[in-house]
Design an enzyme around this catalytic site. Structure first.
Site, PDB file in Angstrom:
ATOM      1  N   ARG A 110      33.865  51.975  53.285  1.00  0.00           N
ATOM      2  CA  ARG A 110      34.538  53.082  53.974  1.00  0.00           C
ATOM      3  C   ARG A 110      34.863  52.801  55.429  1.00  0.00           C
ATOM      4  O   ARG A 110      34.078  52.153  56.124  1.00  0.00           O
ATOM      5  CB  ARG A 110      33.655  54.331  53.897  1.00  0.00           C
ATOM      6  CG  ARG A 110      33.516  54.870  52.496  1.00  0.00           C
ATOM      7  CD  ARG A 110      32.535  56.033  52.414  1.00  0.00           C
ATOM      8  NE  ARG A 110      32.526  56.587  51.072  1.00  0.00           N
ATOM      9  CZ  ARG A 110      31.893  56.032  50.035  1.00  0.00           C
ATOM     10  NH1 ARG A 110      31.214  54.903  50.195  1.00  0.00           N
ATOM     11  NH2 ARG A 110      31.950  56.595  48.836  1.00  0.00           N
ATOM     12  N   HIS A 135      37.636  51.451  50.121  1.00  0.00           N
ATOM     13  CA  HIS A 135      38.066  50.284  49.345  1.00  0.00           C
ATOM     14  C   HIS A 135      39.558  49.974  49.509  1.00  0.00           C
ATOM     15  O   HIS A 135      40.270  49.702  48.538  1.00  0.00           O
ATOM     16  CB  HIS A 135      37.710  50.484  47.873  1.00  0.00           C
ATOM     17  CG  HIS A 135      36.229  50.511  47.601  1.00  0.00           C
ATOM     18  ND1 HIS A 135      35.305  49.836  48.367  1.00  0.00           N
ATOM     19  CD2 HIS A 135      35.495  51.157  46.637  1.00  0.00           C
ATOM     20  CE1 HIS A 135      34.083  50.041  47.893  1.00  0.00           C
ATOM     21  NE2 HIS A 135      34.165  50.852  46.847  1.00  0.00           N
ATOM     22  N   HIS A 209      33.660  44.388  42.865  1.00  0.00           N
ATOM     23  CA  HIS A 209      33.002  45.652  42.525  1.00  0.00           C
ATOM     24  C   HIS A 209      32.541  45.693  41.066  1.00  0.00           C
ATOM     25  O   HIS A 209      32.675  46.721  40.395  1.00  0.00           O
ATOM     26  CB  HIS A 209      33.968  46.803  42.819  1.00  0.00           C
ATOM     27  CG  HIS A 209      33.320  48.107  43.142  1.00  0.00           C
ATOM     28  ND1 HIS A 209      32.549  48.813  42.231  1.00  0.00           N
ATOM     29  CD2 HIS A 209      33.323  48.845  44.272  1.00  0.00           C
ATOM     30  CE1 HIS A 209      32.134  49.929  42.805  1.00  0.00           C
ATOM     31  NE2 HIS A 209      32.578  49.974  44.038  1.00  0.00           N
ATOM     32  N   ASP A 281      23.425  54.389  47.391  1.00  0.00           N
ATOM     33  CA  ASP A 281      24.825  54.047  47.675  1.00  0.00           C
ATOM     34  C   ASP A 281      24.876  53.671  49.153  1.00  0.00           C
ATOM     35  O   ASP A 281      25.511  54.350  49.958  1.00  0.00           O
ATOM     36  CB  ASP A 281      25.744  55.236  47.348  1.00  0.00           C
ATOM     37  CG  ASP A 281      27.222  54.854  47.328  1.00  0.00           C
ATOM     38  OD1 ASP A 281      27.536  53.689  47.658  1.00  0.00           O
ATOM     39  OD2 ASP A 281      28.037  55.726  46.995  1.00  0.00           O
ATOM     40  N   GLU A 347      27.515  44.881  46.091  1.00  0.00           N
ATOM     41  CA  GLU A 347      28.754  44.435  46.727  1.00  0.00           C
ATOM     42  C   GLU A 347      28.418  43.733  48.037  1.00  0.00           C
ATOM     43  O   GLU A 347      28.031  44.375  49.004  1.00  0.00           O
ATOM     44  CB  GLU A 347      29.652  45.646  46.999  1.00  0.00           C
ATOM     45  CG  GLU A 347      29.982  46.460  45.757  1.00  0.00           C
ATOM     46  CD  GLU A 347      30.236  47.943  46.075  1.00  0.00           C
ATOM     47  OE1 GLU A 347      31.160  48.239  46.849  1.00  0.00           O
ATOM     48  OE2 GLU A 347      29.494  48.796  45.555  1.00  0.00           O
TER      49      GLU A 347
HETATM   50  C1  GLA Z   1      31.512  52.245  46.135  1.00  0.00           C
HETATM   51  C2  GLA Z   1      31.101  53.386  46.966  1.00  0.00           C
HETATM   52  C3  GLA Z   1      30.650  54.508  46.121  1.00  0.00           C
HETATM   53  C4  GLA Z   1      31.681  54.860  45.093  1.00  0.00           C
HETATM   54  C5  GLA Z   1      32.025  53.652  44.275  1.00  0.00           C
HETATM   55  C6  GLA Z   1      33.124  53.918  43.309  1.00  0.00           C
HETATM   56  O1  GLA Z   1      30.491  51.456  45.746  1.00  0.00           O
HETATM   57  O2  GLA Z   1      30.122  53.041  47.921  1.00  0.00           O
HETATM   58  O3  GLA Z   1      30.382  55.623  46.919  1.00  0.00           O
HETATM   59  O4  GLA Z   1      32.838  55.330  45.732  1.00  0.00           O
HETATM   60  O5  GLA Z   1      32.417  52.608  45.119  1.00  0.00           O
HETATM   61  O6  GLA Z   1      32.933  55.069  42.566  1.00  0.00           O
END
Ligand code: GLA
Length: 382
Positions: A110, A135, A209, A281, A347
């Site tokens: 982000r 992304h 991803h 996350d 990632e």
């Molecule tokens: C990334 C983001 C998550 C989500 C996924 C896709 O990993 O960090 O918050 O948006 O992609 O769903």
């Protein structure tokens, strides 16, 4: 050597077949990449699927989004399973994929408020995640058709994927020429080498991803998987998952994966960071920092099958995403639906929102420089 054989060899060498036919990758079970038609986009563009095989690993890659459509590895008894979530048809990837298997760019993760300032100029990006850009924006590299060139050489069996991102695409400055190499090495490692150059100062953060489930896609959740991460700190985030800027210690929190731990052990803890992200996350700050060579940073194992994956990278961070947004509305090639926690992503990356955080390792690329990043996934079973 008789004349006819010499003629055949000369012809083979001239067409480049010679190198492939004598390549050492063959000796270790490698085969030349095989191409087949996977589907056709609405504008008539054909999308191909390439199958790579070497050292006991099989990888299927789409020219659309550089997507890893399937990753097959054996368990401790030699039984193969596809350990990556995905679809078996192109339409599903185009219409409803949460980045399954995709190459992510120009900026993985982000950027807060969908904007950043570079050299005194403000750039406004495609916003696709509340107020943020996620992304690479609404049509990131995951939704582009890549030019694919196969190879077989000493390093293994692989593909070079190329894409040119125009100046201003999704709001980013500079024409970015990207080349991503996927190699299956003779020992069955999946290596990714990313490079990029630009004609104007820009920001770059490329990643892949893939969602992993080492028991096999559609086999249930990953809460029983064991994970280790070589990181003493992580970047806590606000409610929109933008880092607050703090590098917080993991000690004494559910974010501590320095010793291997079942993912399910801490995921339901009412830690504010787990509550706001509905699970993990977050970006872990790898202790090794940015390195010239890939260094081991993550270890993942499914105790049932014994399948184990190690990750080595040159990157300073890794986003561990526990598949929190999977909600049972998508079904994979197995025909089974994906529910929350049925796959996880690791990632490798620079930290989220780095263009707005001068204290984070820089993601700026300038003309004359080359962006380089390497991540190696190793597989075993025991
Ligand atoms: C990334 C983001 C998550 C989500 C996924 C896709 O990993 O960090 O918050 O948006 O992609 O769903």
């Amino acid at each position: 050597m008789d004349t006819s054989r010499r003629t055949v060899l000369a012809a083979a060498a001239a067409t480049g077949l010679m190198a492939a036919a004598t390549g050492t990758a063959y000796a270790s079970g490698g085969r030349q990449p095989v191409r087949e038609l996977f589907g056709t986009l609405a504008d008539g563009t054909k999308v191909h699927r390439w199958t790579l095989q070497n050292g006991g690993t099989r990888l299927k890659v789409l020219s659309y989004g550089g997507i890893v459509q399937s990753l097959e590895i054996p368990d401790r008894r030699g039984r193969y399973a596809n350990v990556s979530l995905g679809f078996d048809d192109l339409d599903a990837y185009v219409s409803s994929s949460p980045y399954f298997g995709a190459l992510i760019g120009r900026y993985g993760n982000r950027i807060g408020g969908g904007r950043f300032t570079l050299d005194g100029e403000e750039y406004r990006l495609s916003v696709n995640d509340g107020q943020n850009s996620l992304h690479g924006g609404a049509e990131g590299f995951d939704k582009r058709v890549w030019d694919v060139e196969p190879f077989t050489d000493r390093t293994g069996v692989g593909l070079v994927l190329r894409y040119v991102s125009a100046d201003g695409e999704m709001g980013y400055p500079g024409t970015l020429k990207v080349a991503v190499t996927y190699t299956l090495t003779p020992r069955g490692d999946w290596r990714i080498d990313y490079t990029a150059t630009t004609d104007r100062a820009t920001v770059v953060n490329l990643t892949n991803h893939t969602y992993y489930n080492l028991a096999g896609e559609g086999a249930g959740d990953i809460l029983g998987h064991e994970l280790r991460l070589a990181a003493s700190r992580y970047t806590p985030a606000d409610a929109t998952l933008i880092p607050t800027g703090e590098l917080a210690g993991v000690a004494g929190t559910p974010f501590d994966f320095r010793q291997r731990k079942r993912i399910g052990d801490g995921i339901r803890t009412a830690h504010p960071q787990l509550v706001l992200a509905k699970g993990y996350d977050h970006n872990w700050v790898l202790d090794k920092g940015v390195t010239d060579r890939p260094q081991p940073v993550a270890w993942l194992r499914d105790p049932q099958s014994g399948r184990t994956m190690t990750i080595a990278t040159t990157e300073p961070g890794v986003q561990f995403y526990s598949g929190n947004f999977l909600d049972g509305t998508l079904a994979g090639p197995s025909g089974r639906t994906y529910r929350q926690g049925d796959g996880l992503c690791l990632e490798t990356q620079h930290f989220p929102d780095s263009p707005n955080r001068p204290a984070f390792p820089s993601t700026v690329l300038r003309p004359g420089g080359t962006y380089r990043s390497t991540t190696v996934h190793g597989f075993s079973a025991r």
